[in-house]
Write an enzyme that holds these catalytic residues in place. Structure first.
Site, PDB file in Angstrom:
ATOM      1  N   GLU A  17       0.846  -1.204   0.000  1.00  0.00           N
ATOM      2  CA  GLU A  17       0.000   0.000   0.000  1.00  0.00           C
ATOM      3  C   GLU A  17       0.877   1.248   0.000  1.00  0.00           C
ATOM      4  OE1 GLU A  17      -3.599   0.814   2.720  1.00  0.00           O
ATOM      5  OE2 GLU A  17      -2.071   2.164   3.507  1.00  0.00           O
ATOM      6  N   HIS A  76      -8.152   2.966  -3.945  1.00  0.00           N
ATOM      7  CA  HIS A  76      -9.137   3.092  -2.860  1.00  0.00           C
ATOM      8  C   HIS A  76     -10.131   4.195  -3.223  1.00  0.00           C
ATOM      9  CE1 HIS A  76      -6.388   1.349   0.558  1.00  0.00           C
ATOM     10  NE2 HIS A  76      -6.184   0.731  -0.594  1.00  0.00           N
ATOM     11  N   GLY A 107     -14.874   5.415   4.759  1.00  0.00           N
ATOM     12  CA  GLY A 107     -14.066   6.535   5.251  1.00  0.00           C
ATOM     13  C   GLY A 107     -14.423   6.813   6.700  1.00  0.00           C
TER      14      GLY A 107
HETATM   15  P1  FAD Z   1     -18.393   0.165   6.600  1.00  0.00           P
HETATM   16  O1  FAD Z   1     -18.215  -1.199   6.072  1.00  0.00           O
HETATM   17  O2  FAD Z   1     -19.480   0.996   6.046  1.00  0.00           O
HETATM   18  O3  FAD Z   1     -18.569   0.035   8.190  1.00  0.00           O
HETATM   19  C1  FAD Z   1     -18.478   1.167   9.038  1.00  0.00           C
HETATM   20  C2  FAD Z   1     -19.260   0.902  10.324  1.00  0.00           C
HETATM   21  O4  FAD Z   1     -20.658   0.884  10.018  1.00  0.00           O
HETATM   22  C3  FAD Z   1     -18.961  -0.451  10.952  1.00  0.00           C
HETATM   23  O5  FAD Z   1     -18.994  -0.310  12.349  1.00  0.00           O
HETATM   24  C4  FAD Z   1     -20.115  -1.333  10.472  1.00  0.00           C
HETATM   25  O6  FAD Z   1     -20.369  -2.420  11.350  1.00  0.00           O
HETATM   26  C5  FAD Z   1     -21.247  -0.324  10.447  1.00  0.00           C
HETATM   27  N1  FAD Z   1     -22.303  -0.656   9.487  1.00  0.00           N
HETATM   28  C6  FAD Z   1     -22.159  -1.154   8.246  1.00  0.00           C
HETATM   29  N2  FAD Z   1     -23.354  -1.333   7.654  1.00  0.00           N
HETATM   30  C7  FAD Z   1     -24.291  -0.924   8.542  1.00  0.00           C
HETATM   31  C8  FAD Z   1     -25.704  -0.835   8.536  1.00  0.00           C
HETATM   32  N3  FAD Z   1     -26.435  -1.259   7.478  1.00  0.00           N
HETATM   33  N4  FAD Z   1     -26.341  -0.360   9.633  1.00  0.00           N
HETATM   34  C9  FAD Z   1     -25.642   0.054  10.720  1.00  0.00           C
HETATM   35  N5  FAD Z   1     -24.293  -0.012  10.791  1.00  0.00           N
HETATM   36  C10 FAD Z   1     -23.620  -0.490   9.720  1.00  0.00           C
HETATM   37  N6  FAD Z   1      -9.901   5.379   4.998  1.00  0.00           N
HETATM   38  C11 FAD Z   1      -9.710   6.395   4.111  1.00  0.00           C
HETATM   39  O7  FAD Z   1     -10.169   7.518   4.356  1.00  0.00           O
HETATM   40  N7  FAD Z   1      -9.006   6.209   2.943  1.00  0.00           N
HETATM   41  C12 FAD Z   1      -8.471   4.985   2.620  1.00  0.00           C
HETATM   42  O8  FAD Z   1      -7.857   4.847   1.560  1.00  0.00           O
HETATM   43  C13 FAD Z   1      -8.653   3.900   3.531  1.00  0.00           C
HETATM   44  N8  FAD Z   1      -8.160   2.657   3.254  1.00  0.00           N
HETATM   45  C14 FAD Z   1      -8.406   1.615   4.120  1.00  0.00           C
HETATM   46  C15 FAD Z   1      -7.931   0.326   3.797  1.00  0.00           C
HETATM   47  C16 FAD Z   1      -8.155  -0.733   4.659  1.00  0.00           C
HETATM   48  C17 FAD Z   1      -7.649  -2.115   4.296  1.00  0.00           C
HETATM   49  C18 FAD Z   1      -8.858  -0.537   5.885  1.00  0.00           C
HETATM   50  C19 FAD Z   1      -9.087  -1.677   6.840  1.00  0.00           C
HETATM   51  C20 FAD Z   1      -9.341   0.738   6.220  1.00  0.00           C
HETATM   52  C21 FAD Z   1      -9.127   1.831   5.339  1.00  0.00           C
HETATM   53  N9  FAD Z   1      -9.610   3.104   5.619  1.00  0.00           N
HETATM   54  C22 FAD Z   1      -9.395   4.148   4.726  1.00  0.00           C
HETATM   55  C23 FAD Z   1     -10.337   3.372   6.884  1.00  0.00           C
HETATM   56  C24 FAD Z   1     -11.860   3.181   6.745  1.00  0.00           C
HETATM   57  O9  FAD Z   1     -12.393   4.138   5.847  1.00  0.00           O
HETATM   58  C25 FAD Z   1     -12.484   3.339   8.137  1.00  0.00           C
HETATM   59  O10 FAD Z   1     -12.103   2.282   8.962  1.00  0.00           O
HETATM   60  C26 FAD Z   1     -13.982   3.583   8.194  1.00  0.00           C
HETATM   61  O11 FAD Z   1     -14.308   3.989   9.523  1.00  0.00           O
HETATM   62  C27 FAD Z   1     -14.858   2.363   7.886  1.00  0.00           C
HETATM   63  O12 FAD Z   1     -14.854   2.065   6.566  1.00  0.00           O
HETATM   64  P2  FAD Z   1     -15.555   0.719   6.025  1.00  0.00           P
HETATM   65  O13 FAD Z   1     -15.460   0.763   4.563  1.00  0.00           O
HETATM   66  O14 FAD Z   1     -15.015  -0.459   6.742  1.00  0.00           O
HETATM   67  O15 FAD Z   1     -17.061   1.033   6.485  1.00  0.00           O
END
Ligand code: FAD
Length: 285
Positions: A17, A76, A107
């Site tokens: 990454e 991403h 995010g």
């Molecule tokens: P989601 O999958 O949407 O989950 C977020 C939260 O919402 C979780 O607690 C989940 O349980 C909850 N949730 C999901 N669906 C529902 C629903 N239907 N009802 C109620 N709650 C729900 N951040 C950046 O800004 N830029 C990047 O490039 C970046 N790269 C990353 C790469 C990796 C491998 C990882 C692990 C994280 C990265 N992040 C990045 C951080 C990430 O954006 C954050 O961790 C963010 O808070 C959650 O993103 P997610 O896509 O996992 O969210």
């Protein structure tokens, strides 16, 4: 090439990454980092996306550089702070540049952020559905062996992960972890839940004491006693700490591989030398 095909074809993959700069005058420096990292022949390289959505152009520029360096790019994309229109224009740009792989993310929620209206997506699964409607992309998502910090409990966390995977994900990449037993337990829970897509293990080499502090603030990861002892012993000596961090990460990866988990993503923090040294120590390279 799609990462889904790559994961099917290759028993072992090692990917890196990188993060883009925040200013245009630094873009050439980051492109040089990409070219240097490409010399280690990773199976693919991912480029992060600024949480505010304002740096979309930087991410695209670095994804193009990865492709031009002969490496498969994974771009991403976050949705919380970008309007749906903005997301569509990013997807069009990715199509035009033949970038087929997207890590679809929500995010982090910025401080004082007014929650999204109908112009925004609220969760990653909605972004995944949208990407699938727009084009023929290979989509990955994020997962959290120690649970996402906003999830109420592990059952709820796994429930939402399953819903997200079922929206059309081809793979998951984990948040960093330092204790492999936590990852093994997570993979077992995924299997029980019926999440059967490949899970790529995200490994962060910790090469200095300040990085450790920042990492813990951001990731909430459990740090084994063994690592604290390394920090206590080598933390004041930058060269020794760097070497110890590299060896710790390589040992962690070798243990994962020995247990049958052979898709590894290294959070390089834009350090080509660290990525190269770890890669050289791995039995498959
Ligand atoms: P989601 O999958 O949407 O989950 C977020 C939260 O919402 C979780 O607690 C989940 O349980 C909850 N949730 C999901 N669906 C529902 C629903 N239907 N009802 C109620 N709650 C729900 N951040 C950046 O800004 N830029 C990047 O490039 C970046 N790269 C990353 C790469 C990796 C491998 C990882 C692990 C994280 C990265 N992040 C990045 C951080 C990430 O954006 C954050 O961790 C963010 O808070 C959650 O993103 P997610 O896509 O996992 O969210």
């Amino acid at each position: 090439m799609k990462i889904s095909d790559l994961l099917k074809e290759r028993e072992t993959t090692v990917s890196f990454e990188v993060f883009p700069p925040k200013q245009w005058d630094k873009i050439d420096g980051t492109k040089a980092v990409v070219r240097e990292m490409a010399k280690s022949s990773p199976d693919f390289m991912s480029v992060t996306y600024g949480a505010s959505g304002s740096g979309a152009g930087f991410t695209m520029e670095i994804a193009k550089e990865i492709k031009d360096s002969g490496i498969v790019p994974l771009s991403h994309l976050t949705c919380l702070t970008s309007t749906k229109d903005k997301i569509h224009s990013v997807l069009e740009g990715l199509k035009e540049n033949h970038i087929e792989n997207i890590l679809a993310l929500r995010g982090d929620i910025p401080k004082d952020f007014d929650f999204p209206d109908e112009l925004h997506f609220k969760y990653a699964y909605q972004l995944i559905e949208e990407i699938n409607d727009v084009g023929d992309f290979c989509i990955g998502g994020a997962c959290y062996p120690e649970m996402h910090p906003e999830s109420g409990n592990r059952v709820e966390d796994m429930e939402h992960l399953k819903e997200k995977a079922d929206c059309g994900l081809s793979f998951l990449t984990t948040q960093m972890f330092f204790d492999n037993s936590i990852f093994f337990d997570f993979c077992e829970r995924c299997q029980i839940k019926g999440i059967n897509i490949p899970i790529i293990a995200g490994i962060m080499p910790i090469t200095n004491a300040n990085q450790m502090k920042r990492t813990l603030e951001l990731s909430n990861a459990t740090v084994p006693k063994k690592f604290y002892r390394i920090m206590d012993h080598f933390g004041d000596n930058p060269e020794s700490m760097k070497q110890a961090g590299i060896v710790y990460a390589a040992e962690q990866i070798i243990d994962l591989m020995a247990n049958g988990f052979s898709h590894i993503h290294i959070y390089t923090m834009n350090h080509p030398d660290v990525a190269a040294e770890i890669t050289k120590m791995l039995p498959c390279r």
